[in-house]
Write an enzyme that holds these catalytic residues in place. Structure first.
Site, short mmCIF file in Angstrom:
data_model
loop_
_atom_site.label_atom_id
_atom_site.label_comp_id
_atom_site.label_asym_id
_atom_site.label_seq_id
_atom_site.Cartn_x
_atom_site.Cartn_y
_atom_site.Cartn_z
N TRP A 192 0.82 -3.42 2.52
CA TRP A 192 1.27 -2.84 3.78
C TRP A 192 0.20 -3.07 4.84
O TRP A 192 -0.98 -2.82 4.60
CB TRP A 192 1.51 -1.35 3.58
CG TRP A 192 1.95 -0.58 4.77
CD1 TRP A 192 2.93 -0.92 5.66
CD2 TRP A 192 1.44 0.68 5.20
NE1 TRP A 192 3.06 0.06 6.61
CE2 TRP A 192 2.16 1.07 6.35
CE3 TRP A 192 0.45 1.54 4.73
CZ2 TRP A 192 1.93 2.26 7.04
CZ3 TRP A 192 0.22 2.72 5.39
CH2 TRP A 192 0.95 3.08 6.54
N ASP A 273 -0.51 4.56 -4.00
CA ASP A 273 0.19 4.87 -2.75
C ASP A 273 1.66 4.98 -3.13
O ASP A 273 2.28 3.98 -3.52
CB ASP A 273 -0.03 3.77 -1.71
CG ASP A 273 0.59 4.11 -0.37
OD1 ASP A 273 0.45 3.30 0.58
OD2 ASP A 273 1.23 5.18 -0.24
N LYS A 309 10.41 8.37 3.70
CA LYS A 309 11.62 7.62 3.34
C LYS A 309 12.55 8.44 2.47
O LYS A 309 13.76 8.48 2.72
CB LYS A 309 11.26 6.34 2.58
CG LYS A 309 9.98 5.66 3.00
CD LYS A 309 10.04 5.11 4.42
CE LYS A 309 8.98 4.07 4.63
NZ LYS A 309 7.77 4.52 5.27
#
Lengths: 464, 444
Positions: A192, A273, A309
């Site tokens: 990311w 993560d 999300k």
């Protein structure tokens, strides 16, 4: 010299800009360099100390004359470009935010219910403690590790509410910088985009381990293991718990075991993560398997978690940093230091998202409803994957094997398109995606799969 | 590899302000005990007070620690204008896609509130503004910007200032200096010393100023004094950074409270300003604030804003939206905004009334000390100039919780506890100071 400066200084505040213009004209403006390299000096300024001279010479010159324009964020910049496009077939596959089949943003029903409950109760808006809402921290750790996990029963987890994934990563990075100065974080290649910004701004050195294999459009497992092995003992290894961003390529359970082996052998610290728990497979427990595997081995580890999300709470900024320690005492000390890092960043975290999560995850009925909505969202993405694969296979007459799309998991897919091919997707087909070839399936509808397949086939074969 | 381990040990000895003992380096014990060298952090001086208060079982206990408004029953409040805004936005289809718009609205309304008639500067495009997580993160973003573009420059903080200011600039790695502010004898402003320190600082220094309701002292400069400060700043070309956390709480009127900022704007300064809605909208838990930097042109403002966004991106990406929605709903609807002004006035007036009552009660109790400062000081906080022993007595004997610097939050004072408080203060201060003879800290 002094008298010149004095006379200018006492000039009217709205005096002409000519003194400043003259000074600027004489001085050289260096080129902006954005690489983070301490040896080259400050990477943000395009001119060094002359800016203060120019500031003194003309009273109203901005102190920030030397500030250069920061480059647009590669991910968020895509949405901005998309909004500006007026083409009717435009498609936004940039940011990983879930959209319905109608390509509309989606507020989960459980969230609406929780918010209405909260309005009814009319709770106050007092400060949360620095570590966040206790009820939130409790359900969050349980969601991740499992309520019966020994690490929770033994109070060995330091959980601090954080500002979604970003904020939780930043707290962890600050903790690493303070207590393991010089220790490196190993990040996957690719990862990311914001990971690098976070470690750079926290002054934590990082290096990459091989991850994505363009030849197979799959995992370069041997490269990954080799690079983790080669890193200095005691490095932090950043791992995506599930639904790797940007590739969508996750290790298999057997591969996770091997990764854990080498991390233990090298005395590295695993740093997970977890931004998509529930979104990868549709099951919250399955998606936490990698974290639980490592924890079951008795390893100390860090986990940054986000509800952006999976509860659609993107804008509320709700997540957590968890540090699993070898003892309850260590966990208490670590928690106290995380608080000490948070206080000069934002004092205490925001209340709204925390209350929503505590209400949804902490209430059995709402929790079950959430699980159903989670399955629905993950299910839609899986269907879209299948449809995209079917469309690609049908439209691409070259015989290229597109099955890697089915092997990938989560919101994103790495298409294998290079920079130029990705640019073609946008310029010719008005399909917005990131330059690394990543598309967000969350922004794709079944109806648009054919169009997208055409775009991909064209870009892959006709652009190099 | 052994080399690296040695280097790590050395680093820990030399660099580690925070690290405790070195970690065990043997590989076999490495699997556990990574955090052995982590010491427990000291309690935050302000937040720790509430924790201690909550743990106390004494029925007379009073919490004058955190600067959070309480009503006359000692309860936290939710403003009507906020409830209205909540009902408007609850369960609505707000989503991350609207975030930019709403964020810009918040910045615009915030800066208008601060700038007043100078608000045209916003339309001129000269203000680089970004939403922030209340005052703390607005200050932190600025500190990071300062470090990025003026890496050698220190920040001048008033003596005294909010304790977290020190943490913020320190963690941003900006060195700190102080300028004199509070006069311990008058319990007012040490204006001559302040001007002296402003004059003696190197040209172009960064100064942090509290435009109203100074925290922790409650001591604010007069309008005249502000004008003089602004003039001196022009001569010295200093950068004025305002931290405004109490707009509306000082006088009850938002325009009066923002006057110092407007004086500086009139004088042509290019200011920075941190704003918080935690106190004046009683939205503490939502973390709503704004950082603005006035630039000399649009291009510069765009550049500075982009840098601020980049800094924020690596700390929290985007700010939490709920509070932003509440504030921008309140500020952009004329009727709700007027309601808010009324409610702020009510809160400010209750505090002013408590100040008067406390002072009168203390004066009735007699004694040689002057209590004028209680009503001279402004805003939420009151500074008594207590010694550490006095503070200790106040807490341990009387269960009156204040911060270690002797700051009392008047928001925690109400008609039910003001007498008890006056007695406690009277006991602790008059007794200690009258006695005059103290042997090893024991008063006779």
């Amino acid at each position: 010299m002094a008298s010149t400066m004095l006379s200018v200084a006492s000039a009217s505040p709205f005096a002409s800009l000519s003194p400043l213009e003259n000074v600027k004209g004489k001085l050289k403006l260096g080129s902006a360099s954005l690489s983070f390299n301490k040896a080259k000096g400050n990477p943000f300024i395009n001119a060094k100390s002359f800016c203060r001279i120019s500031m003194v010479a003309a009273v109203n010159a901005s102190r920030f004359e030397s500030v250069t324009m920061a480059p647009p964020d590669p991910i968020l910049g895509v949405s901005e470009a998309f909004r500006a496009d007026t083409h009717e077939s435009k498609l936004n596959l940039g940011v990983g935010a879930y959209r319905t089949e109608e390509l509309q943003p989606y507020v989960l029903d459980v969230v609406k219910k929780a918010e209405n409950l909260m309005v009814e109760r009319g709770e106050n808006k007092e400060y949360l403690p620095i570590e966040g809402l206790a009820a939130f921290n409790k359900v969050t750790a349980e969601l991740l590790f499992g309520a019966d996990n020994p690490v929770i029963k033994q109070q060995r987890v330091a959980t601090v509410q954080g500002l979604s994934g970003t904020g939780s990563l930043r707290l962890a990075a600050a903790l690493i910088e303070r207590y393991f100065p010089g220790a490196k974080v190993l990040i996957s290649s690719p990862t990311w985009g914001n990971h690098k910004n976070i470690f750079n701004d926290s002054r934590v050195p990082w290096s990459e381990y091989r991850y994505y294999d363009p030849k197979t459009v799959g995992l370069d497992f041997e490269g990954m293991i080799a690079d983790i092995k080669a890193a200095p003992e005691g490095s932090f290894v950043l791992l995506h718990g599930c639904a790797h961003n940007p590739t969508g390529i996750d290790p298999t359970p057997e591969q996770w075991e091997k990764i854990a082996n080498v991390i233990q052998a090298k005395s590295h610290i695993p740093f997970f993560d977890v931004a998509y728990q529930g979104f990868a497979s549709g099951s919250l427990d399955t998606d936490a398997a990698s974290v639980r595997l490592f924890t079951a081995r008795g390893m100390e580890l860090l986990v940054a978690q986000s509800y952006s999300k999976n509860l659609g709470l993107y804008a509320e900024r709700i997540g957590a940093i968890n540090v699993v320690c070898s003892s309850a005492d260590a966990a208490a000390r670590v928690k106290s230091q995380l608080k000490r890092l948070a206080r000069p960043m934002y004092s205490n975290p925001p209340i709204h998202g925390a209350r929503i999560v505590a209400n949804v995850v902490g209430d059995p009925a709402l929790f079950n409803e959430w699980k159903a909505e989670m399955e629905m969202m993950a299910g839609r993405i899986k269907n879209v994957r299948q449809k995209l694969y079917d469309s690609l296979s049908a439209k691409d007459k070259s015989g290229k094997d597109w099955s890697f799309i089915l092997k990938q998991i989560g919101m994103f897919s790495f298409t294998g398109l290079n920079i130029d091919q990705s640019a073609n997707m946008t310029s010719k087909w008005h399909v917005y995606m990131t330059k690394d070839g990543r598309i967000s399936l969350a922004g794709l509808s079944l109806a648009k799969c054919d169009y997208l397949a055409d775009a991909i086939v064209d870009s892959f074969h006709n652009v190099s | 590899m052994q080399q690296r381990i040695k280097i790590n040990i050395m680093r820990r000895f030399i660099g580690g302000r925070f690290a405790g003992s070195t970690r065990l380096m043997s590989t076999s014990s490495r699997a556990l005990g990574w955090w052995d060298h982590v010491k427990p952090a000291p309690k935050d001086p302000i937040i720790g007070v509430t924790e201690a208060f909550l743990a106390d079982t004494n029925p007379n206990k009073i919490n004058l620690g955190v600067g959070a408004y309480r009503d006359d029953e000692g309860k936290p409040v939710v403003l009507q204008c906020v409830r209205y805004a909540e009902s408007k936005i609850a369960g609505c289809e707000f989503l991350e896609s609207n975030a930019t718009e709403v964020g810009s609205k918040l910045v615009e309304e915030s800066v208008k509130l601060a700038y007043g008639k100078h608000a045209h500067l916003i339309k001129d495009g000269r203000v680089a503004g970004i939403q922030a997580l209340s005052g703390t993160s607005a200050c932190r973003l600025f500190a990071e910007l300062q470090r990025r573009f003026y890496p050698e420059s220190p920040i001048y903080l008033p003596d005294f200032t909010w304790s977290n200011h020190h943490n913020i600039w320190r963690d941003a790695q900006v060195p700190e200096r102080s300028f004199r502010y509070y006069h311990p004898i008058s319990k007012g402003l040490n204006f001559a010393a302040l001007m002296d320190d402003v004059k003696n600082a190197p040209d172009g220094s960064f100064f942090l100023l509290h435009p109203c309701a100074h925290n922790p002292t409650g001591v604010d400069p007069t309008e005249e004094q502000w004008r003089e400060i602004s003039n001196k700043f022009k001569v010295k070309n200093h950068f004025p950074f305002f931290d405004m956390a109490y707009q509306g709480f000082a006088s009850g009127d938002v325009d009066t409270d923002a006057l110092p900022i407007r004086i500086f704007l009139e004088d042509g300064h290019l200011i920075g300003c941190a704003q918080s809605f935690a106190k004046n909208m009683v939205l503490h838990g939502h973390r709503v604030g704004c950082l603005s930097v006035l630039c000399d042109d649009v291009k510069r403002a765009v550049a500075v804003k982009s840098q601020l966004q980049q800094i924020a991106r690596a700390i929290y990406s985007n700010p939490p939206v709920h509070g932003i929605l509440l504030v921008s709903t309140i500020l952009s609807d004329p009727q709700t905004k007027v309601l808010w002004f009324k409610e702020v006035k009510v809160m400010a007036n209750r505090i002013k009334q408590m100040r008067i009552t406390l002072r009168e009660t203390l004066e009735k109790l007699g004694g040689p000390l002057s209590w004028e400062h209680i009503t001279n000081q402004v805003g939420m906080f009151c500074f008594f100039g207590l010694t550490p022993d006095e503070i200790d007595r106040l807490v341990r004997e009387f269960h009156v919780y204040i911060t270690p610097d002797g700051r009392m939050s008047m928001a925690g004072v109400n008609t039910s506890n003001v007498n008890y408080l006056a007695n406690a203060i009277h006991e602790v201060m008059t007794y200690e100071r009258e006695a005059g003879t103290m042997i090893s800290g024991i008063s006779l």
